[in-house]
Enzyme design. Structure first.
Site: not given
Length: 250
Positions: A10, A12, A96, A98, A166, A172, A212
């Site tokens: 991904n 992003k 996701h 985010e 996730e 991150g 990560s």
């Protein structure tokens, strides 16, 4: 039932035309197991989808990072599943964390998006995962079960769905779930599918890990019996690291 290992990258909201070309060149030159053994999917920003598709080796595939919940129309800024089909893009990432956090995508909305994409012939990487606060309060399984339930209530064809666990606290941040933590959640998710969908879906659905993941920790994670692959974030942009997620895994 054997589940083919799945590695997704991904990218992003990152990259320039030249950077994208450089990553694709590295992928094209990598010596990796055949697509009978591992499925590799990369997810660039929408503006680069057709470029990547035109340059990428034929045994790797391309995913969009999102698509709209229904047919296109007066939805400024959105991309429909039909558009992805028209471009020949076979995969899409949906839900996701985010987007759940920043754009307030609810479990139900994510479930609707997954179902619509699959109904239009686009395969979905459906993301689920808990926050640090939820993990520390002991509600990890309640959270991911609710997220999965919202998808299961809308999806009838699980052959074209990959679940991506996730943990939000590991995305991150440099923190990563231990292999034991990842395996525990993946195992419980498979039990949930067995109890709430059916045994065949539980046995065949790929549950991949993201958060990560890097070249140093991927082998130990991949060795877990219910970890069927990875959704790699920022590390998938590091050209030197890209092949390491694929080559040693199988």
């Amino acid at each position: 039932m054997a589940r083919k290992f799945f590695v997704g990258g991904n990218w992003k909201c990152n990259g320039t035309t030249e950077e994208v070309k450089k990553i694709v060149t590295t992928l094209n030159e990598a010596e990796v197991p055949s697509e009978d053994v591992v499925e590799v999917v990369v997810s660039p920003p929408f503006v680069f989808l057709t470029l990547v598709k035109s340059l990428l080796r034929s045994d790797f595939h391309v995913a969009a990072q999102n698509c709209w919940v229904r047919k296109g129309g007066a939805f400024t800024g959105e991309i429909s599943a039909e558009m992805l089909v028209n471009l020949g893009i076979p995969w899409v990432i949906i839900g996701h964390s985010e987007r759940r956090a920043l754009l307030n995508e609810s479990n139900e909305f994510v479930g609707d998006k997954v179902a619509y994409a699959v109904s239009q012939g686009v395969k979905a990487i459906a993301c689920i995962g808990e926050t640090l606060e939820q993990r520390e309060s002991g509600s990890t399984m309640a959270v991911v079960a609710a997220q999965t339930k919202a998808i299961a209530e809308k999806v009838t064809n699980w052959e074209n769905v990959v679940l991506a666990y996730e943990p939000v606290w590991a995305i991150g941040t440099g923190k990563v779930a231990t292999p034991a933590q990842a395996q525990e959640v993946h195992c419980e998710l498979r039990k949930w599918l067995n109890d709430n969908v059916n045994s065949e879906v539980a046995a065949s659905t790929r549950i991949i890990y993201g958060g990560s993941v890097n070249g140093a920790n991927c082998n130990e994670l991949a060795a877990q019996p219910d970890v069927d692959g990875f959704l790699v974030g920022g590390a998938s942009l590091k050209v030197s690291d890209v092949p390491s997620f694929i080559v040693p895994l199988v």
